[in-house]
Motif scaffolding. Sequence first.
Motif, PDB file in Angstrom:
ATOM      1  N   TYR A 271      -7.024  -4.449   1.838  1.00 39.84           N
ATOM      2  CA  TYR A 271      -7.385  -3.811   3.109  1.00 39.84           C
ATOM      3  C   TYR A 271      -8.890  -3.715   3.332  1.00 39.84           C
ATOM      4  O   TYR A 271      -9.328  -3.162   4.332  1.00 39.84           O
ATOM      5  N   ILE A 273     -11.142  -1.909   2.103  1.00 34.69           N
ATOM      6  CA  ILE A 273     -11.743  -0.577   2.101  1.00 34.69           C
ATOM      7  C   ILE A 273     -12.890  -0.595   1.099  1.00 34.69           C
ATOM      8  O   ILE A 273     -12.742  -1.114  -0.009  1.00 34.69           O
ATOM      9  N   HIS A 332     -17.771  14.037   3.316  1.00 37.53           N
ATOM     10  CA  HIS A 332     -17.042  13.487   4.467  1.00 37.53           C
ATOM     11  C   HIS A 332     -16.541  12.058   4.250  1.00 37.53           C
ATOM     12  O   HIS A 332     -16.724  11.181   5.097  1.00 37.53           O
ATOM     13  N   PRO A 334     -13.350   9.706   4.175  1.00 35.53           N
ATOM     14  CA  PRO A 334     -11.956   9.746   4.641  1.00 35.53           C
ATOM     15  C   PRO A 334     -10.987   9.482   3.496  1.00 35.53           C
ATOM     16  O   PRO A 334     -11.252   8.642   2.628  1.00 35.53           O
ATOM     17  N   THR A 335      -9.887  10.191   3.486  1.00 37.10           N
ATOM     18  CA  THR A 335      -8.907  10.024   2.408  1.00 37.10           C
ATOM     19  C   THR A 335      -7.499   9.730   2.925  1.00 37.10           C
ATOM     20  O   THR A 335      -6.538   9.794   2.160  1.00 37.10           O
ATOM     21  N   ASP A 336      -7.380   9.396   4.191  1.00 35.07           N
ATOM     22  CA  ASP A 336      -6.078   9.072   4.777  1.00 35.07           C
ATOM     23  C   ASP A 336      -5.966   7.556   4.917  1.00 35.07           C
ATOM     24  O   ASP A 336      -6.700   6.932   5.697  1.00 35.07           O
ATOM     25  N   LYS A 338      -3.904   5.757   6.354  1.00 32.86           N
ATOM     26  CA  LYS A 338      -3.504   5.278   7.686  1.00 32.86           C
ATOM     27  C   LYS A 338      -4.710   4.955   8.554  1.00 32.86           C
ATOM     28  O   LYS A 338      -4.620   4.122   9.456  1.00 32.86           O
ATOM     29  N   GLU A 339      -5.834   5.611   8.291  1.00 27.69           N
ATOM     30  CA  GLU A 339      -7.049   5.324   9.061  1.00 27.69           C
ATOM     31  C   GLU A 339      -7.529   3.888   8.853  1.00 27.69           C
ATOM     32  O   GLU A 339      -8.309   3.369   9.648  1.00 27.69           O
ATOM     33  N   PHE A 340      -7.078   3.254   7.782  1.00 24.19           N
ATOM     34  CA  PHE A 340      -7.535   1.906   7.457  1.00 24.19           C
ATOM     35  C   PHE A 340      -6.445   0.861   7.679  1.00 24.19           C
ATOM     36  O   PHE A 340      -6.542  -0.264   7.181  1.00 24.19           O
ATOM     37  N   GLY A 341      -5.425   1.242   8.425  1.00 20.13           N
ATOM     38  CA  GLY A 341      -4.382   0.279   8.763  1.00 20.13           C
ATOM     39  C   GLY A 341      -3.327   0.093   7.697  1.00 20.13           C
ATOM     40  O   GLY A 341      -2.516  -0.838   7.779  1.00 20.13           O
ATOM     41  N   ARG A 343       0.123   0.931   6.105  1.00 21.31           N
ATOM     42  CA  ARG A 343       1.361   1.469   6.672  1.00 21.31           C
ATOM     43  C   ARG A 343       2.343   1.847   5.565  1.00 21.31           C
ATOM     44  O   ARG A 343       2.285   1.286   4.460  1.00 21.31           O
TER      45      ARG A 343
END
Length: 383
Positions: A271, A273, A332, A334-336, A338-341, A343
């Motif tokens: 992904y 990231i 700050h 991000p740890t979700d 889903k924010e990075f596509g 699924r």
Amino acid sequence: MNYHALKMPAQVYGGQGAAAAVGEIAQGHKKAVLFTDRGISANGLLQKPLKQLKRAGVEVALFDDLPTEPSVYQADEVIRRFRAERPDLIVAVGGGSVMDVAKLCSVLDTDEYTVFDLLESPGAARKTVPAVMLPTTAGTGSEATPNSIVLVPEKELKIGIVNPQMIADYVILDAELLSKLPPKVCAATGVDALAHAIECYTSNKATPFSDLYALGALKLIYENLENAYSQPENLAAKQNMLLAAFYGGVSIAAAGTTAVHALAYPLGGKYHIAHGVSNAMMLTSVMRFNKPYCTDRLAKVCDALVPQPGLDKNAKADWVLDWLDRIVQQVHIPTDLKEFGVRPEDLETLVTLGMDCKRLLNNNCRVVTEADARKLYADLLLN
């Protein structure tokens, strides 16, 4: 055999203005390839190293287009260009990706093997060109490690090529090279250094040597990361974070990272990231999973950072885990997923890829099963 080894760069220079040491190091060399990326070049951070190299009478070939988190194919292309220059010195000014490619070049000025061969047989690598590392982020510790990380697209996975021959000959830690570091990058790379330190300290391969540097890194991070992030002009905090990142790299060379990195690699490989962000995502969940098997070690971390004699070992371990969680939030990151596509239907792919990172999973103090990996990923996907 109950003995330990510590392999480090031969010479390390530190302090604001230390980049001037490039000229001293370059004496007697004829031609250098200077590796960097376009952002570093555009920010004017190459001026001092270039000036020092030219003052030393060294011809310079500038490679200022190195990719972020390169694939093995991109690395191979750079290696081919590097060999055509026939240099006798490597200077890398940049973050982990720049330094990792430069380290590969230091062992690939040869017809005996290719970077693709090293993916399967990293022990074949032999240093052929000395390398100088000047990190421009405080996180990866690549300047101190024997590792080079490349993306293998067919496997959708980042793979570490590991050989002590790739440890840099010279390292220069100069906070002036971090003066224009964006806070977002400062945060991600700083948490990467945090992951290195806490993973190495709880690794199955931890030694008294790695413990010394891992605890040193954790203390520096505890005292400096938030200031380095929130006060971009605070070069003293950034200098300390550079030292922390270096200490983390030395720890990796001795003990190795664990399941945090193993499960983070697919997030970067599939992904894209950023490496520090993917480690931050996995950090607290994996360490909480590990806690029953490293409570004593986590308690010692608490004692090193903020002695709390009123707490028992279990409470001290919880204090450390809460701190890990808090620092990720405070800078700050991000740890979700889903924010990075990512699924929910990708879960099984992540599990398969993560479980392939046996080299790192074997270092983890607690065995990670497929069911464990599935739950760790699911907690991020389904929260």
